[in-house]
Design a protein around this motif. Structure first.
Motif, PDB file in Angstrom:
ATOM      1  N   TYR A  79       0.840  -1.201   0.000  1.00  0.00           N
ATOM      2  CA  TYR A  79       0.000   0.000   0.000  1.00  0.00           C
ATOM      3  C   TYR A  79       0.880   1.258   0.000  1.00  0.00           C
ATOM      4  CZ  TYR A  79      -4.547  -2.226   0.816  1.00  0.00           C
ATOM      5  OH  TYR A  79      -5.703  -2.943   0.689  1.00  0.00           O
ATOM      6  N   TYR A  80       0.471   2.241  -0.800  1.00  0.00           N
ATOM      7  CA  TYR A  80       1.228   3.495  -0.894  1.00  0.00           C
ATOM      8  C   TYR A  80       0.260   4.676  -0.951  1.00  0.00           C
ATOM      9  CZ  TYR A  80       4.763   0.115  -2.305  1.00  0.00           C
ATOM     10  OH  TYR A  80       5.598  -0.966  -2.336  1.00  0.00           O
ATOM     11  N   ILE A  81       0.726   5.813  -0.463  1.00  0.00           N
ATOM     12  CA  ILE A  81      -0.022   7.063  -0.553  1.00  0.00           C
ATOM     13  C   ILE A  81       0.714   7.977  -1.533  1.00  0.00           C
ATOM     14  CG2 ILE A  81      -0.840   9.118   0.674  1.00  0.00           C
ATOM     15  CD1 ILE A  81      -2.330   6.576   1.396  1.00  0.00           C
ATOM     16  N   VAL A  82       0.011   8.450  -2.553  1.00  0.00           N
ATOM     17  CA  VAL A  82       0.599   9.317  -3.575  1.00  0.00           C
ATOM     18  C   VAL A  82      -0.080  10.680  -3.501  1.00  0.00           C
ATOM     19  CG1 VAL A  82       1.022   9.652  -6.044  1.00  0.00           C
ATOM     20  CG2 VAL A  82       1.082   7.351  -5.065  1.00  0.00           C
ATOM     21  N   ASN A  83       0.745  11.704  -3.327  1.00  0.00           N
ATOM     22  CA  ASN A  83       0.230  13.064  -3.201  1.00  0.00           C
ATOM     23  C   ASN A  83       0.659  13.901  -4.402  1.00  0.00           C
ATOM     24  OD1 ASN A  83      -0.811  15.503  -1.919  1.00  0.00           O
ATOM     25  ND2 ASN A  83       1.331  16.033  -1.590  1.00  0.00           N
ATOM     26  N   ARG A  86      -4.806   6.652  -3.108  1.00  0.00           N
ATOM     27  CA  ARG A  86      -4.425   5.401  -2.468  1.00  0.00           C
ATOM     28  C   ARG A  86      -4.023   4.407  -3.558  1.00  0.00           C
ATOM     29  NH1 ARG A  86      -7.741   1.670  -0.495  1.00  0.00           N
ATOM     30  NH2 ARG A  86      -9.522   2.874  -1.206  1.00  0.00           N
ATOM     31  N   VAL A  87      -2.808   3.854  -3.462  1.00  0.00           N
ATOM     32  CA  VAL A  87      -2.297   2.947  -4.491  1.00  0.00           C
ATOM     33  C   VAL A  87      -1.915   1.615  -3.857  1.00  0.00           C
ATOM     34  CG1 VAL A  87      -0.381   2.518  -6.103  1.00  0.00           C
ATOM     35  CG2 VAL A  87      -1.481   4.765  -6.027  1.00  0.00           C
ATOM     36  N   VAL A  88      -2.293   0.525  -4.545  1.00  0.00           N
ATOM     37  CA  VAL A  88      -1.830  -0.815  -4.168  1.00  0.00           C
ATOM     38  C   VAL A  88      -1.034  -1.352  -5.357  1.00  0.00           C
ATOM     39  CG1 VAL A  88      -2.494  -3.161  -3.524  1.00  0.00           C
ATOM     40  CG2 VAL A  88      -3.856  -1.215  -2.724  1.00  0.00           C
ATOM     41  N   TYR A  89       0.217  -1.728  -5.084  1.00  0.00           N
ATOM     42  CA  TYR A  89       1.049  -2.264  -6.160  1.00  0.00           C
ATOM     43  C   TYR A  89       1.713  -3.548  -5.699  1.00  0.00           C
ATOM     44  CZ  TYR A  89       4.572  -2.718  -9.785  1.00  0.00           C
ATOM     45  OH  TYR A  89       5.351  -3.200 -10.820  1.00  0.00           O
ATOM     46  N   GLY A  92       3.258  -5.780  -8.060  1.00  0.00           N
ATOM     47  CA  GLY A  92       4.012  -6.316  -9.192  1.00  0.00           C
ATOM     48  C   GLY A  92       3.349  -5.982 -10.512  1.00  0.00           C
ATOM     49  N   ALA A  93       4.160  -5.989 -11.587  1.00  0.00           N
ATOM     50  CA  ALA A  93       3.656  -5.643 -12.924  1.00  0.00           C
ATOM     51  C   ALA A  93       2.524  -6.586 -13.330  1.00  0.00           C
ATOM     52  CB  ALA A  93       4.804  -5.720 -13.935  1.00  0.00           C
ATOM     53  N   PHE A  94       1.437  -6.004 -13.790  1.00  0.00           N
ATOM     54  CA  PHE A  94       0.271  -6.721 -14.318  1.00  0.00           C
ATOM     55  C   PHE A  94      -0.452  -7.575 -13.273  1.00  0.00           C
ATOM     56  CE2 PHE A  94       3.413  -6.371 -17.797  1.00  0.00           C
ATOM     57  CZ  PHE A  94       2.744  -5.410 -18.556  1.00  0.00           C
ATOM     58  N   SER A  95      -0.216  -7.298 -11.998  1.00  0.00           N
ATOM     59  CA  SER A  95      -0.948  -8.028 -10.961  1.00  0.00           C
ATOM     60  C   SER A  95      -2.424  -7.626 -11.005  1.00  0.00           C
ATOM     61  CB  SER A  95      -0.362  -7.706  -9.578  1.00  0.00           C
ATOM     62  OG  SER A  95      -1.204  -8.221  -8.555  1.00  0.00           O
ATOM     63  N   ALA A  96      -3.271  -8.613 -10.875  1.00  0.00           N
ATOM     64  CA  ALA A  96      -4.716  -8.349 -10.883  1.00  0.00           C
ATOM     65  C   ALA A  96      -5.157  -7.584  -9.653  1.00  0.00           C
ATOM     66  CB  ALA A  96      -5.476  -9.666 -10.972  1.00  0.00           C
ATOM     67  N   TRP A  97      -4.268  -7.498  -8.647  1.00  0.00           N
ATOM     68  CA  TRP A  97      -4.627  -6.839  -7.390  1.00  0.00           C
ATOM     69  C   TRP A  97      -4.114  -5.409  -7.301  1.00  0.00           C
ATOM     70  CZ3 TRP A  97      -2.508 -11.832  -4.817  1.00  0.00           C
ATOM     71  CH2 TRP A  97      -3.427 -12.874  -5.034  1.00  0.00           C
ATOM     72  N   ASN A  98      -3.478  -4.928  -8.357  1.00  0.00           N
ATOM     73  CA  ASN A  98      -3.058  -3.522  -8.364  1.00  0.00           C
ATOM     74  C   ASN A  98      -4.288  -2.623  -8.370  1.00  0.00           C
ATOM     75  OD1 ASN A  98      -0.427  -4.357  -8.451  1.00  0.00           O
ATOM     76  ND2 ASN A  98      -0.124  -3.908 -10.636  1.00  0.00           N
ATOM     77  N   TYR A  99      -4.116  -1.470  -7.727  1.00  0.00           N
ATOM     78  CA  TYR A  99      -5.294  -0.585  -7.587  1.00  0.00           C
ATOM     79  C   TYR A  99      -4.837   0.851  -7.378  1.00  0.00           C
ATOM     80  CZ  TYR A  99      -9.230   1.794  -5.314  1.00  0.00           C
ATOM     81  OH  TYR A  99     -10.201   2.693  -4.981  1.00  0.00           O
ATOM     82  N   CYS A 100      -5.653   1.817  -7.872  1.00  0.00           N
ATOM     83  CA  CYS A 100      -5.485   3.235  -7.546  1.00  0.00           C
ATOM     84  C   CYS A 100      -6.867   3.849  -7.410  1.00  0.00           C
ATOM     85  CB  CYS A 100      -4.687   3.972  -8.627  1.00  0.00           C
ATOM     86  SG  CYS A 100      -4.466   5.747  -8.260  1.00  0.00           S
ATOM     87  N   SER A 101      -6.997   4.780  -6.497  1.00  0.00           N
ATOM     88  CA  SER A 101      -8.301   5.405  -6.249  1.00  0.00           C
ATOM     89  C   SER A 101      -8.650   6.470  -7.289  1.00  0.00           C
ATOM     90  CB  SER A 101      -8.331   6.026  -4.849  1.00  0.00           C
ATOM     91  OG  SER A 101      -7.282   6.983  -4.695  1.00  0.00           O
ATOM     92  N   CYS A 102      -7.758   6.763  -8.246  1.00  0.00           N
ATOM     93  CA  CYS A 102      -8.061   7.783  -9.264  1.00  0.00           C
ATOM     94  C   CYS A 102      -9.050   7.237 -10.291  1.00  0.00           C
ATOM     95  CB  CYS A 102      -6.779   8.265  -9.947  1.00  0.00           C
ATOM     96  SG  CYS A 102      -6.108   7.130 -11.168  1.00  0.00           S
ATOM     97  N   MET A 103      -9.754   8.160 -10.968  1.00  0.00           N
ATOM     98  CA  MET A 103     -10.763   7.751 -11.933  1.00  0.00           C
ATOM     99  C   MET A 103     -10.144   7.152 -13.194  1.00  0.00           C
ATOM    100  SD  MET A 103     -13.881   7.246 -12.499  1.00  0.00           S
ATOM    101  CE  MET A 103     -14.532   8.015 -11.025  1.00  0.00           C
ATOM    102  N   HIS A 124      -0.245   7.271 -11.449  1.00  0.00           N
ATOM    103  CA  HIS A 124       0.117   7.156 -10.037  1.00  0.00           C
ATOM    104  C   HIS A 124       0.779   5.801  -9.746  1.00  0.00           C
ATOM    105  CE1 HIS A 124      -3.484   9.869 -10.247  1.00  0.00           C
ATOM    106  NE2 HIS A 124      -2.553  10.682  -9.798  1.00  0.00           N
ATOM    107  N   ILE A 125       0.250   4.747 -10.346  1.00  0.00           N
ATOM    108  CA  ILE A 125       0.880   3.433 -10.197  1.00  0.00           C
ATOM    109  C   ILE A 125       2.248   3.439 -10.876  1.00  0.00           C
ATOM    110  CG2 ILE A 125       0.732   1.010 -10.910  1.00  0.00           C
ATOM    111  CD1 ILE A 125      -2.250   1.112 -10.397  1.00  0.00           C
ATOM    112  N   GLU A 126       2.324   4.075 -12.059  1.00  0.00           N
ATOM    113  CA  GLU A 126       3.616   4.162 -12.743  1.00  0.00           C
ATOM    114  C   GLU A 126       4.613   4.968 -11.917  1.00  0.00           C
ATOM    115  OE1 GLU A 126       4.423   2.488 -15.523  1.00  0.00           O
ATOM    116  OE2 GLU A 126       2.430   1.596 -15.351  1.00  0.00           O
TER     117      GLU A 126
END
Length: 799
Positions: free
Chosen positions: A57-61, A70-73, A75-86, A98-100
């Protein structure tokens, strides 16, 4: 030297074009590269959360926008990656800038990427290839969770459709199994949204739904309008894109009322162009028993009005854009967006602001055929459902045919687009519902004046009020007064159209813009033809100039056109498909047959209803097959509106007088007496103005509405204090009335001259002037002089 230095260092990455896809990349690879490129350019603040409790879990400002993501990373192409941005939620790429940026941060700081399966089990909303509720089973109690999840989820971890109504049972049992189980807000919101839709569909299938819809409004809906209400209610968020004249407004109000009476919503916000705010208010109060408040004034006042008690709040797009810049967002249960096609560009300030309005339900109204402009269609759909048409880059690639230079050549895949929009967009044309429509539909469209128009109108109204006051006192008007009365009344009506009619050096108006908005909708909807009438030749000239700018063919008839040429104008309008508009003054209206037209716009209303019907008769005959629409443009809080509500076109009083400028009626004082009573009603403000409802004035940015203004009116017994009818109370009333009238009179040179004419008598033989003041009786004068003497004596003693 520079070349050697460059070759010795690390090879710079080539810039990826935002406009053209490189040949060596797929569409998705290109979009991912653009987001990585954006992450390299921007400076984000990134920090890792508690690695033990929240691994990956990471916080990106973003320091520029002040937004936090809010970012979850994992690994590359993981189905569980997530970002709260639209962008992450809508792009279907599984990444965003943000994930990049997190990837780059991990590389720079040589941090380990957490790819381990977490211990806890969770339910989340997947945004890849469409939204789906999914289950991720952690390492703790894995086998027990698989058994528990079997009735609710497929082996691949996707929620079964039939589990929607009882998925909360799984949540309860999962927490009992292991209290580390978690579900995420967006997943729960999606579940509740789908449940809510199912409940609405169930209600519409019940027999009492039709009974409730039939009784929603004070007027009876046409069958296709009931269908529109049902469609919008079922969808929750929808677009009604019916052709102009089919009643999109009443369908939106009907949907809001259905949801209100079902207890689904408790407040509604209407966004519309500034010129239509009071039109919406009048329509709501005409069709429903509910009150509506217009959100206007300075920012603090508008902020309070958003929280006002009435169910409906009405605000202009400009006001909302300014408010969101300060408030950052607005919330409402039900949102109506009118004339959304006027927003044009999705990236305008107003369109961006509208995206910051949070609403559970929405109805978007558009009067143009959106399927003709796919880029504009995509923008409008975003207000309703940001997932419906998929990511923009893919939508354009699938639908737009471009040349090698990037020019749009055509469209493809339109049937697929139509299928995607089936559940959220409804559009009917007049020809589709012609059998349900009356042969003639009349609509009054209230178009507010500009501040300059209102000021000129009020000054002219003051002149008329003084003449009415003089008539009431003396029962006499000189020939000069009578002519000035007629002139002021005519000029009040002219100003309601445009100041240009009176002064060609200064032009202030709103009716021309509204007329062009109507015409643009007509031009985009098909091949209908329009007739436009005005009593003033200069007003028709302004419309002709606007059509010249658009390159639209029109025919133009006025009193200066020779009679032998009128036949050619009619033939051109009837026979030439490119001749879309016929402009005419009343001077040229007789003898015209323009039944090829289906829409008539009256820029102003004549005093005489016979003249109005004469205009309408140019395009309408009883028994004809074509349905016609009459649109009357009326300035609110003006002589025009009071002609409708107060006078109701009293033909016997005004026929041949105010329309033609004749004054033979003044030879009969009994007729003049009746006429002055009616004119008094025109120049007296309605009672609701005294209750605090100010005039609507159009401002370009609608930043701050002017203070309320009031026209002269004599105080009534109910409006004064003390309540007891004492001599003191009557004296106060008389004083207030006198000073109100005096102040109103002294506001203009014409008023001062009128007052002087009524008080000064001039001997024609000697030229000597005498001050003449009418008094009730001699005793009143003695009493007044005695009181004045005592006041002056007291003043001298204090000195």
């Amino acid at each position: 030297m520079a070349k050697k230095k460059a070759s010795g260092g690390k090879k710079a990455a080539s810039k990826v074009s935002y406009h053209y896809k490189p040949d060596n990349l797929t569409l998705e690879q290109w979009q991912i590269a653009l987001r990585r490129q954006a992450a390299e350019k921007e400076t984000f603040g990134i920090r890792e959360m508690n690695a033990k409790e929240y691994p990956g879990y990471y916080i990106v400002n973003n320091p520029v926008s002040q937004n936090v993501y809010r970012v979850v990373y994992r690994g590359a192409f993981s189905a569980w990656n997530y970002c709260s941005c639209m962008d992450f939620k809508t792009s279907q790429l599984g990444t965003c800038k943000h994930i990049e940026a997190v990837k780059l941060w991990l590389e720079k700081h040589h941090k380990r990427v957490c790819t381990d399966i977490p211990a806890y089990t969770s339910v989340y909303l997947s945004y890849r290839r469409g939204r789906k509720i999914r289950l991720r089973i952690g390492t703790d109690n894995a086998e027990e969770f698989r058994k528990l999840a079997a009735p609710y989820f497929t082996p691949e971890g996707v929620m079964r459709p039939e589990a929607l109504d009882y998925i909360t049972d799984f949540f309860r049992d999962a927490i009992r199994l292991n209290d580390t189980f978690r579900w995420y807000d967006d997943a729960m919101d999606f579940i509740l949204e789908q449940r809510d839709k199912r409940k609405r569909e169930q209600f519409l299938s019940e027999s009492n739904a039709d009974i409730l819809i039939d009784s929603l409004l004070k007027v009876r809906l046409f069958p296709y309008q009931k269908e529109g209400v049902r469609f919008a209610y079922r969808a929750g968020k929808s677009i009604i894109a019916d052709e102009m004249g089919l009643g999109k407004t009443i369908q939106a109000i009907g949907t809001a009322e259905l949801m209100r009476k079902q207890g689904i919503v408790s407040t509604a916000l209407i966004l519309c162009p500034t010129s239509l705010k009071y039109q919406w208010k009048k329509e709501i109060e005409r069709f429903t028993d509910t009150q509506a408040v217009v959100v206007e004034g300075n920012h603090l006042k508008r902020k309070e009005l958003y929280k006002a008690e009435p169910f409906y709040k009405i605000a202009s797009y400009n006001s909302v854009a300014n408010d969101i810049a300060i408030l950052h967002e607005l919330q409402t249960d039900f949102l109506i967006m009118d004339e959304v096609q006027r927003l044009k560009n999705w990236n305008t300030k107003i369109a961006k602001a509208a995206r910051h309005i949070k609403a559970e339900y929405a109805v978007v109204l558009s009067g143009t055929p959106l399927e003709n402009k796919l880029e504009e269609l995509y923008s409008v759909v975003q207000f309703v459902d940001q997932y419906c048409l998929g990511p923009y880059y893919k939508f354009i690639a699938d639908t737009v045919i471009k040349s090698d230079t990037g020019k749009v050549m055509g469209y493809k895949g339109l049937n697929a687009v139509g299928e995607k929009l089936h559940d959220i967009l409804i559009r009917r044309r007049k020809k589709d519902v012609a059998l349900q429509l009356p042969q003639r539909m009349d609509k009054v469209l209230f178009v507010p004046m500009t501040e300059q128009q209102q000021a000129m109108h009020d000054e002219l109204q003051s002149n008329v009020a003084q003449l009415v006051y003089k008539w009431n006192r003396q029962r006499f008007l000189s020939e000069k007064d009578r002519k000035r009365l007629l002139l002021s009344l005519s000029q009040m009506r002219m100003v309601c159209d445009s100041t240009y009619i009176l002064d060609q050096k200064n032009r202030n108006d709103t009716k021309i813009d509204e007329t062009m908005n109507i015409l643009n909708q007509v031009f985009e909807n098909g091949d209908e033809k329009v007739v436009i009438f005005s009593q003033w030749e200069r007003m028709t000239r302004l419309v002709a100039a606007e059509l010249d700018k658009l390159g639209v063919r029109y025919e133009y008839l006025h009193g200066g056109v020779p009679s032998e040429k009128r036949k050619n104008l009619m033939e051109n309008f009837t026979e030439l498909p490119e001749s879309r508009v016929f402009i005419s003054t009343d001077a040229g209206s007789t003898g015209l047959n323009l039944q090829v037209a289906s829409i008539l716009i009256n820029l102003d209303l004549p005093w005489n209803p016979a003249v109005l019907e004469q205009r309408i008769a140019r395009i309408y005959r009883i028994g004809q097959q074509r349905n016609i629409q009459i649109i009357n443009l009326v300035a609110p809080s003006s002589i025009e509106e009071r002609m409708l509500s107060t006078l109701n076109f009293k033909t016997s009083l005004f026929e041949g007088i105010l329309d033609n400028g004749e004054d033979s009626i003044f030879l009969d004082d009994s007729k003049l007496d009746k006429m002055m009573e009616s004119i008094s009603a025109i120049v007296t403000e309605p009672e609701d103005k005294e209750k605090g409802e100010g005039r609507e004035v159009v401002h370009i940015e609608d930043k701050e509405e002017p203070a309320e203004t009031f026209a002269p009116a004599e105080a009534s017994d109910e409006d004064t204090e003390p309540s007891e009818d004492t001599e003191a109370a009557r004296l106060i009333r008389q004083g207030v009335s006198f000073f109100s009238g005096l102040v109103q009179t002294l506001r203009s040179p014409e008023g001062i001259r009128s007052l002087a004419d009524s008080l000064i008598e001039e001997d024609k033989e000697t030229g000597k002037a005498t001050l003449r003041i009418p008094v009730p009786d001699k005793e009143s004068v003695i009493g007044f002089l005695s009181l004045a003497g005592k006041l002056l004596s007291g003043f001298e003693e204090k000195k």
